[in-house]
Design a protein around this motif. Structure first.
Motif, mmCIF file in Angstrom:
data_model
loop_
_atom_site.group_PDB
_atom_site.id
_atom_site.type_symbol
_atom_site.label_atom_id
_atom_site.label_comp_id
_atom_site.label_asym_id
_atom_site.label_seq_id
_atom_site.Cartn_x
_atom_site.Cartn_y
_atom_site.Cartn_z
ATOM 1 N N MET B 1 -45.567 17.191 34.971
ATOM 2 C CA MET B 1 -45.827 15.807 34.587
ATOM 3 C C MET B 1 -47.319 15.508 34.614
ATOM 4 O O MET B 1 -48.062 16.137 35.357
ATOM 5 C CB MET B 1 -45.082 14.877 35.544
ATOM 6 C CG MET B 1 -43.638 14.656 35.099
ATOM 7 S SD MET B 1 -42.766 13.504 36.169
ATOM 8 C CE MET B 1 -42.306 14.590 37.519
ATOM 9 N N SER B 2 -47.722 14.545 33.802
ATOM 10 C CA SER B 2 -49.151 14.206 33.703
ATOM 11 C C SER B 2 -49.551 13.209 34.780
ATOM 12 O O SER B 2 -48.718 12.527 35.365
ATOM 13 C CB SER B 2 -49.450 13.583 32.345
ATOM 14 O OG SER B 2 -49.211 14.511 31.323
ATOM 15 N N VAL B 3 -50.847 13.158 35.001
ATOM 16 C CA VAL B 3 -51.386 12.129 35.884
ATOM 17 C C VAL B 3 -52.487 11.384 35.133
ATOM 18 O O VAL B 3 -53.351 12.001 34.503
ATOM 19 C CB VAL B 3 -51.903 12.725 37.218
ATOM 20 C CG1 VAL B 3 -52.914 13.828 37.000
ATOM 21 C CG2 VAL B 3 -52.484 11.636 38.114
ATOM 22 N N LEU B 4 -52.386 10.058 35.138
ATOM 23 C CA LEU B 4 -53.438 9.247 34.546
ATOM 24 C C LEU B 4 -54.522 9.022 35.597
ATOM 25 O O LEU B 4 -54.214 8.659 36.731
ATOM 26 C CB LEU B 4 -52.849 7.912 34.072
ATOM 27 C CG LEU B 4 -53.800 6.933 33.374
ATOM 28 C CD1 LEU B 4 -53.026 6.119 32.334
ATOM 29 C CD2 LEU B 4 -54.477 5.995 34.366
ATOM 30 N N VAL B 5 -55.762 9.255 35.233
ATOM 31 C CA VAL B 5 -56.876 9.066 36.166
ATOM 32 C C VAL B 5 -57.845 8.052 35.583
ATOM 33 O O VAL B 5 -58.364 8.250 34.469
ATOM 34 C CB VAL B 5 -57.620 10.390 36.433
ATOM 35 C CG1 VAL B 5 -58.846 10.142 37.321
ATOM 36 C CG2 VAL B 5 -56.704 11.420 37.086
ATOM 37 N N PRO B 41 -51.545 18.232 33.682
ATOM 38 C CA PRO B 41 -52.325 17.615 32.601
ATOM 39 C C PRO B 41 -52.830 16.245 33.050
ATOM 40 O O PRO B 41 -52.147 15.532 33.778
ATOM 41 C CB PRO B 41 -51.302 17.469 31.473
ATOM 42 C CG PRO B 41 -50.180 18.384 31.810
ATOM 43 C CD PRO B 41 -50.136 18.460 33.297
ATOM 44 N N VAL B 42 -54.049 15.908 32.598
ATOM 45 C CA VAL B 42 -54.678 14.661 33.011
ATOM 46 C C VAL B 42 -54.920 13.777 31.795
ATOM 47 O O VAL B 42 -55.300 14.261 30.726
ATOM 48 C CB VAL B 42 -56.034 14.953 33.704
ATOM 49 C CG1 VAL B 42 -56.792 13.653 33.987
ATOM 50 C CG2 VAL B 42 -55.819 15.732 34.998
ATOM 51 N N ARG B 43 -54.660 12.491 31.974
ATOM 52 C CA ARG B 43 -55.031 11.504 30.951
ATOM 53 C C ARG B 43 -56.157 10.656 31.522
ATOM 54 O O ARG B 43 -55.936 9.881 32.442
ATOM 55 C CB ARG B 43 -53.818 10.648 30.603
ATOM 56 C CG ARG B 43 -52.734 11.475 29.943
ATOM 57 C CD ARG B 43 -51.431 10.727 29.796
ATOM 58 N NE ARG B 43 -50.506 11.527 29.008
ATOM 59 C CZ ARG B 43 -49.209 11.266 28.871
ATOM 60 N NH1 ARG B 43 -48.687 10.203 29.473
ATOM 61 N NH2 ARG B 43 -48.450 12.043 28.133
ATOM 62 N N ASP B 66 -57.018 15.066 28.726
ATOM 63 C CA ASP B 66 -56.984 14.251 27.512
ATOM 64 C C ASP B 66 -58.010 13.132 27.658
ATOM 65 O O ASP B 66 -57.952 12.346 28.597
ATOM 66 C CB ASP B 66 -55.555 13.689 27.373
ATOM 67 C CG ASP B 66 -55.382 12.844 26.127
ATOM 68 O OD1 ASP B 66 -56.385 12.481 25.476
ATOM 69 O OD2 ASP B 66 -54.216 12.523 25.808
ATOM 70 N N SER B 67 -58.980 13.053 26.713
ATOM 71 C CA SER B 67 -60.030 12.041 26.848
ATOM 72 C C SER B 67 -59.888 10.917 25.825
ATOM 73 O O SER B 67 -60.840 10.191 25.561
ATOM 74 C CB SER B 67 -61.406 12.701 26.741
ATOM 75 O OG SER B 67 -61.545 13.300 25.477
ATOM 76 N N GLU B 68 -58.683 10.780 25.288
ATOM 77 C CA GLU B 68 -58.463 9.687 24.322
ATOM 78 C C GLU B 68 -58.785 8.336 24.959
ATOM 79 O O GLU B 68 -59.223 7.408 24.283
ATOM 80 C CB GLU B 68 -57.010 9.715 23.829
ATOM 81 C CG GLU B 68 -56.789 8.825 22.611
ATOM 82 C CD GLU B 68 -55.309 8.605 22.286
ATOM 83 O OE1 GLU B 68 -54.473 9.474 22.632
ATOM 84 O OE2 GLU B 68 -54.990 7.540 21.708
ATOM 85 N N GLY B 69 -58.570 8.234 26.266
ATOM 86 C CA GLY B 69 -58.808 6.972 26.970
ATOM 87 C C GLY B 69 -60.240 6.767 27.422
ATOM 88 O O GLY B 69 -60.522 5.818 28.157
ATOM 89 N N VAL B 70 -61.136 7.646 27.010
ATOM 90 C CA VAL B 70 -62.546 7.471 27.381
ATOM 91 C C VAL B 70 -63.288 6.796 26.223
ATOM 92 O O VAL B 70 -63.459 7.388 25.158
ATOM 93 C CB VAL B 70 -63.215 8.830 27.707
ATOM 94 C CG1 VAL B 70 -64.690 8.621 28.072
ATOM 95 C CG2 VAL B 70 -62.471 9.519 28.845
#
Lengths: 305, 305
Positions: B1-5, B41-43, B66-70
């Motif tokens: 599972m992913s973790v949002l940071v 995996p990291v978001r 994943d750097s979509e949120g940057v």
């Protein structure tokens, strides 16, 4: 096997932010001997004055503590008075009266000379050496010390260290001895002064143990919410370690020292729950083992599901 | 599972007693994301300026980050400059320039909203809350904070805490939050503010973990002789914990948190071996697991003979 314990026997007056008690049994050997006696017979060496309560000799007799090596001299018992800071983390000596301790020159009873385990509890390094000189090849020598001796009798301490198997110091003493800020570096450096093993006590943060090469063990402190009187915790720790080794181990290996350090920590955690030796006097081996198991559980990285 | 940071992404200038380096990648989210990415995996959520090196986006792409949120905004990247004391135990902020961070209002990409694990790395509690508000019922929320927010935005922090599953603080922050000197009391008291679990970092003395009732875990720190730059150790610890949980555990139990805390400690121990993220960039999962096993060995009360 027995452990010979030499150190101070004192009458203490202790003030915490909450309460003050006078004429309590204290001194490094008092704490260390009682702590060690949970695991092995103890041969106690020290000196007391004419004012020392006879009931303490009776108490020692009721435990496995041989007091043949305790001289009773004319004069007053060594007295110490200290006061703790609001958070119990530091203390100030309010007064000290060496009394009979001033001229103390420990003479070992014949029956003590062949003792396999020795705990040189905190006293002047010259006295620790003097005791060691009278012994016939002990198997394992544990020594405790304090900042006072590091600062004032460093040569005596340095002369003793090569004869010590396990040296116990606290974090600030380790830093003072080595001028290293890193405790990891300090622990390794102290080994170069002579002791094969070094234990560094960190109070509420637990303790570190250093051995040959990369032998290393680290443990936290048993979590206590309320501490009533920290006096004697270090002596009790040393007594627990030495007593456990004497009572359990034939030839000491690093893995025995791990367990010994935990037993030392457990004993110290009981010690600080009350003034003087009050908690230790009532303590049972069942309580000790129960806390050991709890402590182990709290420190385990992985537990079966 | 992913973790949002979510957290800060910064360009740091760091001065130790030995050396000084400028324009290093820093910020709580940078450290936490890379640390977490070893396990899951990291978001990543954050903001950078036009001066931010494109190579970092490439680096993230080469990892599971994943750097979509940057967001990349016009203006300069957040900058921090700090200087450490001779023993690396305290630091002083020399300058701080919020730049693009000043007006940062994190907007989660649609693809991020359903993430099971969340790490609210160290930023203002109002921003941490804002991120949480955009998520669809995450399973497990980890939050980090710092003295600044405890002192200046305590109400925001208090509002966030009941929504946090695991709060990570250091020892002085725990004492500041609770006005308790005992870390054992402090840890238990913070749980009353909302978080089910509380981890207290004690730097070179390890960490404590508190859960329901008498659930408690204590570990030392991995012994390091030389520390080069302590910057980011806490963020790396938090990232390691959250990443391990996200990557390994379906439903988090206290025993999972023990292992997570050790992985966090291990990651942090690598972090401080070099400036910025340099050590973490080269790190492998094999090295992590090897140090985990060494650490376990060093902390075990009893070993098979």
């Amino acid at each position: 096997m027995s452990v010979l314990v030499v150190g101070s026997i004192a009458l203490d007056t202790v003030k915490t932010p909450v309460e003050e008690h006078a004429d309590l049994l204290g001194g490094s050997a008092s704490y260390a001997a009682l702590s060690a006696s949970f695991f092995s017979p103890v041969r106690l060496v020290g000196i007391v004055g004419h004012d020392f309560p006879a009931s303490e000799f009776d108490f020692w007799k009721s435990r496995k503590i041989d007091s043949e090596g305790v001289q009773q001299a004319s004069g007053k018992t060594f007295r110490w008075s200290g006061e703790y800071s609001w958070d119990l983390n530091t203390r100030e000596t309010r007064s000290i009266a060496l009394n009979v301790f001033e001229t103390f020159k420990p003479a070992l009873p014949e029956s003590y000379r062949q003792t396999d385990f020795v705990l040189l509890a905190n006293i002047a390094p010259s006295l620790q050496t003097h005791v060691l000189d009278q012994m016939e090849r002990p198997r394992f020598v544990v020594a405790d010390t304090m900042d006072l001796w590091i600062e004032t009798t460093r040569d005596d301490l340095d002369a003793l260290l090569p004869r010590v198997d396990l040296l116990i110091v606290n974090d600030s003493e380790a830093r003072e001895m080595t001028k290293e800020t890193s405790l990891i570096k300090a622990g390794r450096k102290i080994r170069e002064f002579g002791p094969r093993y070094v234990a560094i006590k960190k109070g509420e943060h637990g303790a570190l143990l250093f051995g040959d090469g990369d032998q290393f063990f680290s443990c936290g402190a048993y979590p206590l919410e309320d501490i009533r009187d920290p006096t004697g915790a270090g002596d009790t720790f040393a007594g627990g370690m030495a007593g456990y080794l004497a009572g359990t181990v034939k030839k000491v290996h690093f893995n025995d020292l791990r367990k010994a350090m935990i037993y030392g920590s457990v004993l110290a955690s009981f010690c600080v729950e009350a003034f003087s030796l009050e908690r230790l006097r009532k303590l049972t081996i069942e309580e000790i083992n129960q806390r050991y198991e709890m402590f182990k559980l709290m420190s385990q990285f992985e537990l079966p599901a």
